[in-house]
Design a protein around this motif. Structure first.
Motif, mmCIF file in Angstrom:
data_model
loop_
_atom_site.group_PDB
_atom_site.id
_atom_site.type_symbol
_atom_site.label_atom_id
_atom_site.label_comp_id
_atom_site.label_asym_id
_atom_site.label_seq_id
_atom_site.Cartn_x
_atom_site.Cartn_y
_atom_site.Cartn_z
ATOM 1 N N ALA A 71 50.614 103.362 32.749
ATOM 2 C CA ALA A 71 50.916 103.891 34.091
ATOM 3 C C ALA A 71 51.634 105.241 33.982
ATOM 4 O O ALA A 71 51.313 106.178 34.719
ATOM 5 N N CYS A 72 52.574 105.329 33.047
ATOM 6 C CA CYS A 72 53.317 106.584 32.864
ATOM 7 C C CYS A 72 52.398 107.670 32.316
ATOM 8 O O CYS A 72 52.479 108.830 32.734
ATOM 9 N N TYR A 73 51.512 107.282 31.418
ATOM 10 C CA TYR A 73 50.593 108.270 30.829
ATOM 11 C C TYR A 73 49.620 108.798 31.885
ATOM 12 O O TYR A 73 49.311 109.989 31.923
ATOM 13 N N LYS B 175 49.279 112.709 32.951
ATOM 14 C CA LYS B 175 48.024 113.480 32.988
ATOM 15 C C LYS B 175 47.829 114.111 34.361
ATOM 16 O O LYS B 175 47.381 115.243 34.490
ATOM 17 N N GLN B 176 48.179 113.339 35.375
ATOM 18 C CA GLN B 176 48.049 113.835 36.755
ATOM 19 C C GLN B 176 48.975 115.043 36.968
ATOM 20 O O GLN B 176 48.574 116.042 37.558
ATOM 21 N N CYS B 177 50.209 114.939 36.464
ATOM 22 C CA CYS B 177 51.179 116.035 36.630
ATOM 23 C C CYS B 177 50.734 117.286 35.881
ATOM 24 O O CYS B 177 50.885 118.399 36.383
ATOM 25 N N THR B 178 50.184 117.123 34.690
ATOM 26 C CA THR B 178 49.799 118.286 33.893
ATOM 27 C C THR B 178 48.544 118.961 34.438
ATOM 28 O O THR B 178 48.290 120.123 34.158
ATOM 29 N N SER B 179 47.744 118.213 35.214
ATOM 30 C CA SER B 179 46.510 118.805 35.722
ATOM 31 C C SER B 179 46.691 119.466 37.089
ATOM 32 O O SER B 179 45.800 120.141 37.589
ATOM 33 N N VAL C 64 71.328 120.866 42.204
ATOM 34 C CA VAL C 64 70.369 121.694 41.467
ATOM 35 C C VAL C 64 68.993 121.563 42.106
ATOM 36 O O VAL C 64 68.670 120.564 42.732
ATOM 37 N N TRP C 65 68.192 122.595 41.917
ATOM 38 C CA TRP C 65 66.813 122.527 42.380
ATOM 39 C C TRP C 65 66.013 121.830 41.299
ATOM 40 O O TRP C 65 66.112 122.174 40.131
ATOM 41 N N GLY C 66 65.242 120.863 41.698
ATOM 42 C CA GLY C 66 64.464 120.134 40.708
ATOM 43 C C GLY C 66 62.978 120.213 40.985
ATOM 44 O O GLY C 66 62.559 120.273 42.139
ATOM 45 N N LEU C 67 62.185 120.275 39.933
ATOM 46 C CA LEU C 67 60.735 120.247 40.068
ATOM 47 C C LEU C 67 60.270 118.933 39.452
ATOM 48 O O LEU C 67 60.202 118.793 38.246
ATOM 49 N N LYS C 68 60.007 117.980 40.323
ATOM 50 C CA LYS C 68 59.721 116.615 39.886
ATOM 51 C C LYS C 68 58.615 116.487 38.840
ATOM 52 O O LYS C 68 58.783 115.813 37.833
ATOM 53 N N ASN C 69 57.497 117.116 39.109
ATOM 54 C CA ASN C 69 56.368 116.969 38.177
ATOM 55 C C ASN C 69 56.695 117.540 36.805
ATOM 56 O O ASN C 69 56.404 116.924 35.785
ATOM 57 N N GLU C 70 57.336 118.708 36.798
ATOM 58 C CA GLU C 70 57.686 119.348 35.543
ATOM 59 C C GLU C 70 58.738 118.531 34.795
ATOM 60 O O GLU C 70 58.721 118.428 33.579
ATOM 61 N N GLU C 71 59.660 117.939 35.560
ATOM 62 C CA GLU C 71 60.685 117.086 34.956
ATOM 63 C C GLU C 71 60.045 115.880 34.282
ATOM 64 O O GLU C 71 60.414 115.503 33.184
ATOM 65 N N PHE C 72 59.085 115.300 34.984
ATOM 66 C CA PHE C 72 58.436 114.112 34.438
ATOM 67 C C PHE C 72 57.678 114.450 33.151
ATOM 68 O O PHE C 72 57.730 113.711 32.176
ATOM 69 N N ILE C 73 56.981 115.578 33.156
ATOM 70 C CA ILE C 73 56.248 116.017 31.967
ATOM 71 C C ILE C 73 57.223 116.190 30.790
ATOM 72 O O ILE C 73 56.982 115.702 29.682
#
Ligand SMILES: [Zn+2]
Length: 194
Positions: A45-47, A51-55, A76-85
């Motif tokens: 599920a995490c993988y 993949k979804q975040c990187t695409s 702080v300003w956070g970028l969720k997708n980038e954080e997850f990656i």
């Protein structure tokens, strides 16, 4: 953290020959522990989310203002997708040993299939899949048990309720209730140090 029967049951693989779809197996000391199929389901599920975040295109990323716990309590300003990656890669690097991480990088990050991995790592098909399952299990467990912010469940990681006082806002100056305490500073993805 505490594993519950309902959680393992929901994640278990119905055809699993170790836990028969219950998600729990009896340990040597009589204590029930989550089955490897549960950990592997968490990893997958995490993988998939990784993949979804990187695409995703850069402009689709969600920006949110998050309060940072600690003495200074700055927002702080956070970028969720980038954080997850970043979390996905850093936690994997820390959890796996060098040999496992090599296989992980080739297969999951660079997308090499089993044939290419076997040739590169000089191993046979059986050893490759055996090692792959171990890596998936190890990472799945870590992603769920990680303190203080687990990567799984994903909705908690990405939602505002998982952390205190998180608000989704536009990336423009905003008027906060207590400007002195919540002075926003712009900060790029990685919130937690390696
Ligand atoms: Zn199982």
């Amino acid at each position: 953290m505490q594993w519950t029967r309902s959680e393992t049951l929901a994640l278990a693989q119905q055809s699993c020959t170790y836990c028969y779809g219950l998600g729990l197996k009896q340990g040597r000391s009589g204590v029930s522990t989550p089955c490897n199929c549960v950990f592997r389901a968490i990893f997958r599920a995490c993988y998939a989310r990784f993949k979804q975040c990187t695409s995703k295109e850069k402009y689709v990323s969600r920006v949110s203002l998050e309060s940072n716990p600690g003495r200074q309590r700055k927002s702080v300003w956070g970028l969720k997708n980038e954080e997850f990656i970043a979390d996905f890669c850093l936690v994997s690097r820390r959890t796996l040993d060098e040999k496992q991480h090599k296989l992980f990088s080739y297969h999951f990050l660079l997308g090499a299939d089993w044939k290419m991995c076997c040739r590169k790592l000089n191993m046979d098909r059986g050893t490759f899949f055996h090692e792959l399952y171990r890596i998936e299990g190890k990472l799945g467990r870590t992603f769920r048990e990680l303190e203080p912010h687990a990567l799984f469940p994903l909705d908690e990681y990405f939602s505002s309720t998982g952390r205190s006082q998180v608000a989704t806002v536009t990336p423009f100056p905003v008027q906060t209730e207590k400007p002195a305490q919540t002075k926003p500073i712009f900060k790029f993805p990685v919130r937690r140090a390696a």
